[in-house]
Every structure is written in C-alpha cells, then in structure tokens.
Design a protein around this motif. Structure first.
Motif, mmCIF file in Angstrom:
data_model
loop_
_atom_site.group_PDB
_atom_site.id
_atom_site.type_symbol
_atom_site.label_atom_id
_atom_site.label_comp_id
_atom_site.label_asym_id
_atom_site.label_seq_id
_atom_site.Cartn_x
_atom_site.Cartn_y
_atom_site.Cartn_z
ATOM 1 N N TYR A 51 -6.351 -2.985 4.347
ATOM 2 C CA TYR A 51 -5.357 -2.123 5.012
ATOM 3 C C TYR A 51 -5.555 -2.097 6.530
ATOM 4 O O TYR A 51 -4.615 -1.897 7.285
ATOM 5 N N LEU A 52 -6.818 -2.332 6.966
ATOM 6 C CA LEU A 52 -7.083 -2.370 8.413
ATOM 7 C C LEU A 52 -6.633 -3.694 9.018
ATOM 8 O O LEU A 52 -6.200 -3.753 10.161
ATOM 9 N N LYS A 53 -6.763 -4.763 8.189
ATOM 10 C CA LYS A 53 -6.481 -6.108 8.711
ATOM 11 C C LYS A 53 -5.006 -6.470 8.645
ATOM 12 O O LYS A 53 -4.581 -7.437 9.275
ATOM 13 N N SER A 54 -4.238 -5.738 7.848
ATOM 14 C CA SER A 54 -2.801 -6.053 7.723
ATOM 15 C C SER A 54 -2.125 -5.840 9.081
ATOM 16 O O SER A 54 -2.664 -5.133 9.939
ATOM 17 N N PRO A 55 -0.941 -6.420 9.279
ATOM 18 C CA PRO A 55 -0.256 -6.230 10.572
ATOM 19 C C PRO A 55 -0.038 -4.751 10.882
ATOM 20 O O PRO A 55 -0.245 -4.308 12.013
ATOM 21 N N PHE A 56 0.354 -3.976 9.864
ATOM 22 C CA PHE A 56 0.546 -2.539 10.092
ATOM 23 C C PHE A 56 -0.777 -1.898 10.503
ATOM 24 O O PHE A 56 -0.846 -1.111 11.460
ATOM 25 N N GLY A 57 -1.852 -2.240 9.770
ATOM 26 C CA GLY A 57 -3.172 -1.648 10.026
ATOM 27 C C GLY A 57 -3.663 -1.955 11.428
ATOM 28 O O GLY A 57 -4.243 -1.097 12.096
ATOM 29 N N GLN A 58 -3.413 -3.187 11.883
ATOM 30 C CA GLN A 58 -3.877 -3.556 13.234
ATOM 31 C C GLN A 58 -3.154 -2.745 14.300
ATOM 32 O O GLN A 58 -3.722 -2.407 15.323
ATOM 33 N N TRP A 59 -1.911 -2.426 14.019
ATOM 34 C CA TRP A 59 -1.148 -1.601 14.975
ATOM 35 C C TRP A 59 -1.598 -0.140 14.872
ATOM 36 O O TRP A 59 -1.892 0.516 15.869
ATOM 37 N N TYR A 60 -1.691 0.342 13.615
ATOM 38 C CA TYR A 60 -1.941 1.767 13.392
ATOM 39 C C TYR A 60 -3.359 2.176 13.806
ATOM 40 O O TYR A 60 -3.566 3.240 14.380
ATOM 41 N N TYR A 61 -4.326 1.308 13.493
ATOM 42 C CA TYR A 61 -5.740 1.665 13.756
ATOM 43 C C TYR A 61 -6.279 0.993 15.019
ATOM 44 O O TYR A 61 -7.477 0.816 15.154
ATOM 45 N N ARG A 62 -5.388 0.613 15.921
ATOM 46 C CA ARG A 62 -5.849 -0.049 17.145
ATOM 47 C C ARG A 62 -6.717 0.917 17.972
ATOM 48 O O ARG A 62 -6.637 2.141 17.782
ATOM 49 N N ASP A 63 -7.512 0.374 18.891
ATOM 50 C CA ASP A 63 -8.432 1.197 19.675
ATOM 51 C C ASP A 63 -7.701 2.043 20.716
ATOM 52 O O ASP A 63 -8.057 3.186 20.951
ATOM 53 N N ILE A 80 -0.030 6.687 2.823
ATOM 54 C CA ILE A 80 0.893 5.808 2.089
ATOM 55 C C ILE A 80 0.404 4.359 2.157
ATOM 56 O O ILE A 80 0.341 3.650 1.149
ATOM 57 N N GLN A 81 0.001 3.932 3.353
ATOM 58 C CA GLN A 81 -0.376 2.529 3.524
ATOM 59 C C GLN A 81 -1.686 2.234 2.780
ATOM 60 O O GLN A 81 -1.834 1.187 2.173
ATOM 61 N N GLN A 82 -2.613 3.199 2.777
ATOM 62 C CA GLN A 82 -3.875 2.952 2.062
ATOM 63 C C GLN A 82 -3.630 2.893 0.560
ATOM 64 O O GLN A 82 -4.216 2.076 -0.149
ATOM 65 N N ALA A 83 -2.741 3.776 0.066
ATOM 66 C CA ALA A 83 -2.407 3.750 -1.367
ATOM 67 C C ALA A 83 -1.740 2.414 -1.718
ATOM 68 O O ALA A 83 -2.045 1.803 -2.753
ATOM 69 N N LEU A 84 -0.865 1.941 -0.841
ATOM 70 C CA LEU A 84 -0.176 0.663 -1.070
ATOM 71 C C LEU A 84 -1.204 -0.461 -1.212
ATOM 72 O O LEU A 84 -1.134 -1.273 -2.147
ATOM 73 N N HIS A 85 -2.182 -0.488 -0.305
ATOM 74 C CA HIS A 85 -3.171 -1.565 -0.360
ATOM 75 C C HIS A 85 -4.080 -1.439 -1.580
ATOM 76 O O HIS A 85 -4.493 -2.453 -2.150
ATOM 77 N N ALA A 86 -4.372 -0.215 -2.002
ATOM 78 C CA ALA A 86 -5.205 -0.031 -3.195
ATOM 79 C C ALA A 86 -4.466 -0.588 -4.426
ATOM 80 O O ALA A 86 -5.051 -1.303 -5.253
ATOM 81 N N HIS A 87 -3.169 -0.285 -4.531
ATOM 82 C CA HIS A 87 -2.381 -0.792 -5.669
ATOM 83 C C HIS A 87 -2.222 -2.312 -5.583
ATOM 84 O O HIS A 87 -2.330 -3.002 -6.594
ATOM 85 N N ALA A 88 -1.979 -2.816 -4.373
ATOM 86 C CA ALA A 88 -1.808 -4.266 -4.211
ATOM 87 C C ALA A 88 -3.093 -4.983 -4.616
ATOM 88 O O ALA A 88 -3.061 -6.043 -5.246
ATOM 89 N N ARG A 89 -4.203 -4.365 -4.291
ATOM 90 C CA ARG A 89 -5.488 -4.986 -4.642
ATOM 91 C C ARG A 89 -5.661 -5.090 -6.157
ATOM 92 O O ARG A 89 -6.105 -6.119 -6.678
ATOM 93 N N GLU A 90 -5.300 -4.009 -6.859
ATOM 94 C CA GLU A 90 -5.370 -4.012 -8.331
ATOM 95 C C GLU A 90 -4.540 -5.155 -8.904
ATOM 96 O O GLU A 90 -4.976 -5.869 -9.806
#
Ligand SMILES: Nc1nc2c(ncn2[C@@H]2O[C@H](COP(=O)(O)OP(=O)(O)OP(=O)(O)O)[C@@H](O)[C@H]2O)c(=O)[nH]1
Length: 296
Positions: A51-63, A80-90
């Motif tokens: 979720y951190l490495k995704s394009p959204f994550g890089q924008w959202y969690y930028r320094d 929402i985005q973390q839940a999305l990545h948890a489900h995608a991972r499953e």
C-alpha cells in the motif's frame, strides 16, 4: 490560516489529484487484468507494505507535507486504501497457490477501489470548489457560498452553545488612497492589509471579501465581547503596519470595524445587517474604531 489555499496551490493540487486518480485506476486495471486473465501475477506487488509502494501510497505517504492533511475526507482514504491492499493481497496469494478468488473477495476489492476513486473525486471537487469561492486579489473567500458557510456556523454555534461573531471591516477613506496613489496601490493595500488580518486570526476563523474594500470575518465560538478584543488587536496592528507600495512608498492605513453575534433562529443576513449598523456607528464616531451592535 483562515483563508483557503492560494490559487496557484489549489490549481496544482487539482492537477495532482487528477494524476493520482489516473494512477489509482491504472493500479486497479492491472489488478483486475491479473484476476480475469491471469496476466502479471509474478510482478504484482502484494507484500505487507504494497500500500505504501502503490502510486496512491507514494503520493499519500510522501515525506513533504500535504496541504490536505487535517481534511477528514483525506484522512478517511488511508483506511480504505489499506483495506483494499489487504484484500488484494489475499486474492493474489490465493491465485499464486492456484485458487480462484471467492465472489466476496472479488467484490470487496472492486467496492474498495471504487470507494477510493470516489473519495479522490470528492476531494478534487472540494478543492475546485475552494478555487471558485476564492477572491483572486486577496485570497479570502469570495461571497459565493458565503451564506451557506455562515449558516453552517450558525448551526454549529447552537449545537456547541457558544455564540459565533461576525465583524465587518471597511478600510477608511479608501477612495482617497486610490485617488492619490492609483488603483493598483489600492489593490496592494487590500492584499497586504488582509494578509495581516489573516495572520492574527485562528485557523478556523473565516474571512470573506464582502464588497470592494469591505470584508466580513466570521469568528466561531466567540462571544461579541471576546471578538472585540481580537478585533482591537487587528485595528491597532493595522494602524501601525506600514504598507509597502511599489517604488518604495510606505503608507499607513486604518479601518473601521462593526461586530454582531450571529442570532439563533434568524436569517444570517439579519446578523450581517447588525454588523453593518455597528460599522456605520464606527464610521460616524470618527473611523479607526471597533463598535459592537448592542440592539436597535
Ligand atoms: N483599488 C481598489 N479599489 C477598490 C476596490 N474595490 C472598491 N474600491 C474602491 O474603494 C472606494 C470606496 O470608497 P467609499 O465607499 O467612498 O468609502 P471610503 O473612501 O473608504 O470612505 P469611508 O468608508 O467613509 O471611510 C471606491 O473608490 C472604490 O472604487 C478594489 O478592488 N481595488
């Protein structure tokens, strides 16, 4: 700062959000291609911190700090985005082990991806809305949307049982400034003067450009007598502050102020009219003064 973001920042943010939306949809396309066609399973990032490495994550969690931090819809997106990545991972872990995703797993991913997309779009609309309700000269809120914002404050004041005060500000003898130094110099006075006012106020106060050289302040959770103390600080600060005009001219200006509390259960326009009456009293009593509306 009780102003919206400045126009340049707002425009940049609108474009940034457009790019993030496109990047998020790109990520989702890649994911659904993988589920539907089995393409790209090996390369797909499905680790703990995907979720951190995704394009959204890089924008959202930028320094670098986000201008939207503190805006509730912005904060909601993390979950929402973390839940999305948890489900995608499953789903991807299952596919790698040769299992097709369940309907529930698939639907959860689609729903969350769309929800995130909607949040981003709403955020973008809020930002564009701010652009439409900003006065280009001073960066204050414009009159568009003012009554709605004031009504929301009126309701909040009733809920929290703390009155909200309004204050009309009018620069003194402004016509003379224009006549003597020219219209652009008058614009500079408005810009620098209101930047000073914004610097004195709290971040949840609001400043609207009400008319030409007239501005309306909204001070939530502030009874009129408390507002008068804040406004007195603005009045005396403004009087002392040199306004720098192009060509090294320095100018001193004053303003008059009329305060009224927002009355419960009455149109907010009536409370603005009371602040205007107090402002007229300040002008009559010699200008460069603060007056509170005390009843007709
Ligand atoms: N430079 C500049 N002038 C403006 C703007 N909007 C309104 N004005 C001018 O502000 C002046 C307001 O003048 P008046 O309403 O006569 O009031 P005043 O001279 O400030 O006098 P008092 O309010 O009685 O102290 C007018 O000359 C308007 O043209 C603006 O955006 N920029």
């Amino acid at each position: 700062m009780p102003f919206p973001l400045d126009r340049e920042k707002t425009q940049k943010l609108t474009e940034e959000l457009e790019n993030v939306i496109a990047a998020h949809l790109g990520w989702f396309k890649q994911f659904s291609r993988l589920v539907a066609c089995g393409v790209g399973i090996e390369e797909f990032q499905a680790c703990d911190d995907a979720y951190l490495k995704s394009p959204f994550g890089q924008w959202y969690y930028r320094d670098s700090p986000h201008p939207l931090t503190g805006h509730p819809p912005f904060q909601d997106m993390a979950e929402i985005q973390q839940a999305l990545h948890a489900h995608a991972r499953e789903v991807v872990d299952g596919l790698r082990a040769g299992r097709r995703p369940s309907v529930e797993q698939h639907d959860a991913c689609v729903d969350l991806a769309l929800k995130l997309n909607n949040k981003l779009r709403h955020l973008q609309l809020d930002v564009i809305g701010d652009l439409l309700t900003t006065d280009p000269l001073t960066g204050c809120y414009s009159r568009r949307g003012m009554i709605n914002r004031l009504q929301a404050e009126q309701e909040r004041a009733q809920r929290i049982e703390r009155p909200c005060s309004l204050c009309l500000i009018d620069f003194d003898h402004f016509k003379r400034i224009n006549d003597q130094y020219g219209h652009p110099a008058g614009d500079t006075v408005l810009k620098q003067g209101m930047r000073f006012v914004g610097g004195v106020l709290r971040k949840y106060d609001m400043v609207f450009r009400y008319g030409g050289e007239e501005f309306l302040l909204c001070l939530p959770a502030t009874p009129a007598d408390d507002a008068a103390q804040v406004i007195e600080r603005i009045r005396s600060g403004l009087e002392k502050m040199p306004i720098m005009l192009p060509g090294r001219h320095r100018l001193h200006v004053t303003a008059s102020f009329g305060i009224a509390e927002v009355a419960d259960g009455q149109p907010v326009e009536d409370s603005i009219a009371r602040a205007d009456t107090a402002l007229l009293t300040a002008k009559h009593n010699g200008r460069n003064r603060v007056e509170i509306w005390r009843g007709d």
